[in-house]
Design an enzyme around this catalytic site. Structure first.
Site, PDB file in Angstrom:
ATOM      1  N   ARG A 239       0.856  -1.186   0.000  1.00 18.34           N
ATOM      2  CA  ARG A 239       0.000   0.000   0.000  1.00 18.34           C
ATOM      3  C   ARG A 239       0.893   1.236   0.000  1.00 18.34           C
ATOM      4  O   ARG A 239       1.891   1.286   0.735  1.00 18.34           O
ATOM      5  CB  ARG A 239      -0.921   0.024   1.218  1.00 18.34           C
ATOM      6  CG  ARG A 239      -2.136  -0.903   1.132  1.00 18.34           C
ATOM      7  CD  ARG A 239      -3.148  -0.451   0.069  1.00 18.34           C
ATOM      8  NE  ARG A 239      -4.324  -1.302   0.029  1.00 18.34           N
ATOM      9  CZ  ARG A 239      -4.465  -2.383  -0.750  1.00 18.34           C
ATOM     10  NH1 ARG A 239      -3.483  -2.747  -1.557  1.00 18.34           N
ATOM     11  NH2 ARG A 239      -5.585  -3.074  -0.722  1.00 18.34           N
ATOM     12  N   GLU A 268      -3.849   7.658  -5.157  1.00 19.19           N
ATOM     13  CA  GLU A 268      -4.015   6.933  -6.420  1.00 19.19           C
ATOM     14  C   GLU A 268      -5.232   7.466  -7.149  1.00 19.19           C
ATOM     15  O   GLU A 268      -6.299   7.536  -6.536  1.00 19.19           O
ATOM     16  CB  GLU A 268      -4.158   5.435  -6.142  1.00 19.19           C
ATOM     17  CG  GLU A 268      -2.890   4.871  -5.528  1.00 19.19           C
ATOM     18  CD  GLU A 268      -2.941   3.364  -5.256  1.00 19.19           C
ATOM     19  OE1 GLU A 268      -3.942   2.718  -5.605  1.00 19.19           O
ATOM     20  OE2 GLU A 268      -1.968   2.848  -4.691  1.00 19.19           O
ATOM     21  N   HIS A 287      -1.082   0.229  -9.828  1.00 19.36           N
ATOM     22  CA  HIS A 287      -1.683  -0.722  -8.878  1.00 19.36           C
ATOM     23  C   HIS A 287      -2.231  -1.961  -9.603  1.00 19.36           C
ATOM     24  O   HIS A 287      -3.438  -2.236  -9.562  1.00 19.36           O
ATOM     25  CB  HIS A 287      -2.796  -0.028  -8.057  1.00 19.36           C
ATOM     26  CG  HIS A 287      -3.073  -0.708  -6.742  1.00 19.36           C
ATOM     27  ND1 HIS A 287      -3.449  -0.035  -5.604  1.00 19.36           N
ATOM     28  CD2 HIS A 287      -3.036  -2.018  -6.390  1.00 19.36           C
ATOM     29  CE1 HIS A 287      -3.644  -0.894  -4.613  1.00 19.36           C
ATOM     30  NE2 HIS A 287      -3.394  -2.108  -5.068  1.00 19.36           N
TER      31      HIS A 287
HETATM   32  C1  GLV Z   1      -5.026  -5.099  -3.979  1.00 21.03           C
HETATM   33  O1  GLV Z   1      -4.263  -4.181  -3.735  1.00 21.03           O
HETATM   34  C2  GLV Z   1      -5.561  -5.919  -2.948  1.00 21.03           C
HETATM   35  O2  GLV Z   1      -5.462  -5.582  -1.754  1.00 21.03           O
HETATM   36  O3  GLV Z   1      -6.118  -6.976  -3.297  1.00 21.03           O
END
Ligand code: GLV
Ligand code: GLV
Length: 330
Positions: A239, A268, A287
């Site tokens: 994260r 983001e 991401h």
């Molecule tokens: C993606 O970042 C997730 O947490 O699945």
């Protein structure tokens, strides 16, 4: 009996939508590229029994207050920092996530960023396309070796362990830190436990695999970046807010560390004028660590099954706050 009403915050792989369509009265936010705006979400939750949320949807006390019938929030992600879980528990709402199915895919991608950053793949691709390539050069795009280097894992959950398994194949020496020491795994994975700061000081590659919590926010900031080797590479597929990205931009510009590979950001999408984007020694991607066709389908089916289980009075496979299941809605 009336079918339960649900709201799904984004188009998902069809296999999951088909499951939900048959057994619920489903409303769907139809746009792929943007999440439902806050005011839409607050309106939509007023009469629903179940919400299928993404990491872009904030589920907090305000939302829960507006959703008197809500029984389950099924998050289409393994991370659930977008959800105020204590507030959900207080409201008697079950929260579920999608662990396990994305572990190997995310670990593949952490290795991808390690390799691509070490060997400057993105810079070299841009250079080749820009028609700057003149000849084979002894010093062209020299990178760092991955094989034989020391990998420092921050966090040894499912994903961290899966990265360790891959790194062994590259003959890396592997150090890890976690709040829970996993002696049971140390022999099997061929890894060594170290205090956090020692991992930072000794590793050639630092890869982050902890969840975002108050304790991990800005876990890696100026002070930690200064502890790392000048030749080190930092990779974050966990994260964004775990790393102080302004400090990271400074570290990359000033050469405190050598490069970084980032799948996640404090905000983001990343702001277009963020100082990181002006640097060549960082790879940035939007991401996508879990984004394989197969894994995103599995995640969607899992999220649908979690949602349906609660709505149909069964125990969901992946509850985050299982204490609610015992109590039920107050
Ligand atoms: C993606 O970042 C997730 O947490 O699945
Ligand atoms: C997440 O699934 C983790 O445990 O690493």
């Amino acid at each position: 009996m009336a079918r339960p009403k649900i709201y799904v915050c984004r188009p998902l792989p069809e296999k999951a939508l088909a499951l939900l369509r048959g057994r619920t009265e489903m409303r769907l936010w139809e746009q792929n590229e943007i999440p439902p705006p806050r005011e839409v979400l607050l309106r939509e939750v007023a009469d629903i029994d179940g919400l299928l949320s993404l990491l872009t949807d904030r589920v907090d006390g305000e939302l829960l207050d507006r959703a008197p019938r809500l029984r389950v929030v099924s998050n289409y992600a393994v991370g659930f920092d977008n959800i105020d879980v204590p507030a959900a528990t207080q409201h008697g709402v079950v929260v579920t996530n999608t662990p396990g199915v994305l572990t190997e895919t995310v670990a593949d991608f952490a290795m991808t960023l390690i390799l691509a950053t070490a060997r400057r793949v993105v810079e070299a691709d841009k250079y080749t396309r820009a028609n700057l390539w003149r000849s084979w050069e002894p010093m062209l795009f020299l990178g760092q070796d991955v094989h034989g280097a020391t990998l420092g894992l921050i966090g040894l959950g499912r994903i961290g362990s899966a990265v360790a398994r891959r790194a062994r194949g590259f003959n890396m020496r592997i150090l890890y830190h976690d709040v829970i020491r996993r002696e049971d795994l140390e022999g099997e994975l061929g890894i060594e436990y170290r205090p956090f700061e020692e991992v930072l000081r000794e590793a050639d590659f630092v890869s982050v695999h902890v969840p975002l919590m108050p304790e991990t926010r800005h876990l890696i900031g100026r002070e930690q970046l200064k502890m790392m080797k000048r030749t080190a590479v930092l990779v974050n597929t966990a994260r964004g807010p775990i790393v102080d990205t302004l400090a990271l931009a400074e570290a990359l510009r000033e050469g405190w560390i050598w490069a970084a590979g980032l799948d996640v950001f404090e905000k983001e999408p990343i702001e277009p004028d963020h100082p990181l984007l002006a640097l060549d020694n960082v790879i940035v991607v939007p991401h996508i660590a879990s984004a394989s066709i197969e894994t995103r389908t599995k995640m969607a089916v899992m999220a649908a099954e979690n949602l349906l289980a609660v709505l149909e009075g069964r125990r969901p496979p992946n509850p985050v706050n299982p204490e609610v299941l015992a109590g039920g809605r107050p």
